[in-house]
Design a protein around this motif. Sequence first.
Motif, PDB file in Angstrom:
ATOM      1  N   UNK A 124      16.461  81.148  16.752  1.00 37.01           N
ATOM      2  CA  UNK A 124      17.196  80.292  15.835  1.00 37.01           C
ATOM      3  C   UNK A 124      16.354  79.993  14.596  1.00 37.01           C
ATOM      4  N   UNK A 125      16.987  79.370  13.615  1.00 39.34           N
ATOM      5  CA  UNK A 125      16.260  78.969  12.410  1.00 39.34           C
ATOM      6  C   UNK A 125      15.076  78.085  12.775  1.00 39.34           C
ATOM      7  N   UNK A 126      15.310  77.093  13.614  1.00 44.50           N
ATOM      8  CA  UNK A 126      14.223  76.184  14.016  1.00 44.50           C
ATOM      9  C   UNK A 126      13.121  76.945  14.737  1.00 44.50           C
ATOM     10  N   UNK A 127      13.484  77.856  15.611  1.00 44.38           N
ATOM     11  CA  UNK A 127      12.483  78.629  16.358  1.00 44.38           C
ATOM     12  C   UNK A 127      11.709  79.572  15.436  1.00 44.38           C
ATOM     13  N   UNK A 128      12.382  80.156  14.446  1.00 41.03           N
ATOM     14  CA  UNK A 128      11.703  81.038  13.501  1.00 41.03           C
ATOM     15  C   UNK A 128      10.625  80.301  12.721  1.00 41.03           C
ATOM     16  N   UNK A 129      10.924  79.076  12.321  1.00 42.95           N
ATOM     17  CA  UNK A 129       9.968  78.306  11.535  1.00 42.95           C
ATOM     18  C   UNK A 129       8.888  77.699  12.418  1.00 42.95           C
ATOM     19  N   UNK A 148       8.671  71.769  11.503  1.00 44.39           N
ATOM     20  CA  UNK A 148       9.630  72.792  11.081  1.00 44.39           C
ATOM     21  C   UNK A 148      10.914  72.161  10.564  1.00 44.39           C
ATOM     22  N   UNK A 149      11.387  71.143  11.253  1.00 40.93           N
ATOM     23  CA  UNK A 149      12.624  70.475  10.840  1.00 40.93           C
ATOM     24  C   UNK A 149      12.497  69.890   9.445  1.00 40.93           C
ATOM     25  N   UNK A 150      11.361  69.262   9.160  1.00 37.23           N
ATOM     26  CA  UNK A 150      11.141  68.685   7.829  1.00 37.23           C
ATOM     27  C   UNK A 150      11.239  69.751   6.747  1.00 37.23           C
ATOM     28  N   UNK A 151      10.598  70.898   6.975  1.00 35.94           N
ATOM     29  CA  UNK A 151      10.588  71.936   5.951  1.00 35.94           C
ATOM     30  C   UNK A 151      11.948  72.624   5.821  1.00 35.94           C
ATOM     31  N   UNK A 152      12.652  72.779   6.924  1.00 35.15           N
ATOM     32  CA  UNK A 152      13.997  73.352   6.863  1.00 35.15           C
ATOM     33  C   UNK A 152      14.936  72.423   6.099  1.00 35.15           C
ATOM     34  N   UNK A 153      14.845  71.147   6.389  1.00 41.82           N
ATOM     35  CA  UNK A 153      15.668  70.178   5.661  1.00 41.82           C
ATOM     36  C   UNK A 153      15.324  70.174   4.174  1.00 41.82           C
ATOM     37  N   UNK A 154      14.049  70.367   3.855  1.00 41.60           N
ATOM     38  CA  UNK A 154      13.602  70.314   2.463  1.00 41.60           C
ATOM     39  C   UNK A 154      14.170  71.454   1.622  1.00 41.60           C
ATOM     40  N   UNK A 155      14.529  72.578   2.252  1.00 43.05           N
ATOM     41  CA  UNK A 155      15.140  73.681   1.505  1.00 43.05           C
ATOM     42  C   UNK A 155      16.658  73.680   1.663  1.00 43.05           C
ATOM     43  N   UNK A 156      17.191  72.566   2.164  1.00 42.43           N
ATOM     44  CA  UNK A 156      18.634  72.374   2.194  1.00 42.43           C
ATOM     45  C   UNK A 156      19.373  73.052   3.324  1.00 42.43           C
ATOM     46  N   UNK A 165      19.749  84.108  12.477  1.00 43.42           N
ATOM     47  CA  UNK A 165      19.698  84.739  11.159  1.00 43.42           C
ATOM     48  C   UNK A 165      20.951  85.533  10.788  1.00 43.42           C
ATOM     49  N   UNK A 166      21.533  86.231  11.748  1.00 40.94           N
ATOM     50  CA  UNK A 166      22.689  87.075  11.442  1.00 40.94           C
ATOM     51  C   UNK A 166      23.888  86.286  10.950  1.00 40.94           C
ATOM     52  N   UNK A 167      23.919  84.988  11.228  1.00 43.67           N
ATOM     53  CA  UNK A 167      25.048  84.157  10.802  1.00 43.67           C
ATOM     54  C   UNK A 167      24.827  83.549   9.416  1.00 43.67           C
ATOM     55  N   UNK A 168      23.679  83.791   8.810  1.00 45.28           N
ATOM     56  CA  UNK A 168      23.338  83.207   7.516  1.00 45.28           C
ATOM     57  C   UNK A 168      23.507  84.231   6.393  1.00 45.28           C
ATOM     58  N   UNK A 169      23.723  83.733   5.199  1.00 49.28           N
ATOM     59  CA  UNK A 169      23.733  84.610   4.029  1.00 49.28           C
ATOM     60  C   UNK A 169      22.302  85.064   3.732  1.00 49.28           C
ATOM     61  N   UNK A 176      14.956  80.240   4.660  1.00 48.84           N
ATOM     62  CA  UNK A 176      14.299  80.033   5.957  1.00 48.84           C
ATOM     63  C   UNK A 176      12.910  80.664   5.938  1.00 48.84           C
ATOM     64  N   UNK A 177      12.812  81.878   5.384  1.00 48.60           N
ATOM     65  CA  UNK A 177      11.525  82.569   5.326  1.00 48.60           C
ATOM     66  C   UNK A 177      10.516  81.773   4.486  1.00 48.60           C
ATOM     67  N   UNK A 178      10.975  81.179   3.406  1.00 45.67           N
ATOM     68  CA  UNK A 178      10.087  80.369   2.569  1.00 45.67           C
ATOM     69  C   UNK A 178       9.642  79.122   3.318  1.00 45.67           C
TER      70      UNK A 178
END
Length: 282
Positions: A124-129, A148-156, A165-169, A176-178
Motif C-alpha cells: 500500500x501507499x503507507x507500506x511503500x513509504x 510515513x503518514x505525516x509525509x503522505x499527508x504533506x503531499x496531499x 499503486x495500480x489504483x493511483x494516477x 508517493x515516491x517523493x
Amino acid sequence: MSSPLLRVVQEGDVLNAPEFKRKLVQIAGLSKKFGQDVVLKDISLDVSAGEVLTLIGPSGSGKSTLLRCINLLETPSEGTISIDGEAIWNSREPGSRLSAKRLAAKRSEIGMVFQRFNLFPHLTVLENVSIGLTKVLGKTKSEAGETATHFIEAVGLSRFLGAYPATLSGGQQQRVAISRALAMRPKLMLFDEPTASLDPELVGEVMDVMRMVARTGTTMVVVTHEMHFAEDIADRVVFLDGGRVVEEGVPSEVLRKPRHERTAAFLSRVLARERREGHLQS
C-alpha cells in the motif's frame, strides 16, 4: 502561510535552512564509460547545502548518468565524489573505498526519485513509504507508520494510505515516491526527470510538490526537460552536452542569455515549444 510539507519538515527538525557556504556534493574529474562509449567526460561540479541545481541538456548528454553516479547506482570510471565531506568514490585511491556498510549508510542520506516511480506494487501507499524507515533506519512499525503518514499527508494523499499503486494516477504515484524519499530525512534529493513519464495534465501536481520541497531548504539536484520549472525553482542551472559541462549559472543567465552556441541552440528549440504551450513567459 507555510506549506504542509514545510510544516512536517520543521516539526521533525529534518532539514537545515540553506547554508550555501558548505559544499554538500563535490565532484572532481568524473568520467563514465560504457564499453568504448564515453558518456561523462571530466565533470567537476559542486553543490552547496540548501541549493537547488538543475541539469538540462539534450537526450544522451549524460544528465541521468551523472545523477546515478552521485549515489553510485552507476560506478564511475574515473574521478572522485564526496558527500558531506566524505569521499564515497575515489578512483585514484582504490584502497580508500567505503565498506559496504558505510556506503549503505551514506546512500541512506540520499533520496532519489525516478521517472518510473519504482513503487512496490504489492504494498500500500503507507507500506511503500514506511518500508525504508523500518528496513534501513530501524524504526518500529509504529514509528515508521507515524512518520510515513505525516509525509503522505504533506503531499496531499491522506485519502490513499491504504491504496495500492495500480489504483493511483501517475502523478499520485510520483508524489508517493517523493514522500517516500523525503521520509528518510535525506541530506540530498536527486530527481531524474520526475515528470517525463506523466501525462501533461498530471505534470503540474508533481511540480507543485517539488516546489514545496525546494522551499524546505532541501538540497536538490534535478534532471529536467521542463525549462520553465528550472527557471522557477533553481538556484543554478547546468547545461550538459556530449558528456561535458558546457555552461552553468543562475537561471536568468543560462536560460535567457546563454553564452555558448550549443546552449543557445538547445534552448531556442525547447523554449519556443514551451512558450507556444504557454508555460514560460517572454
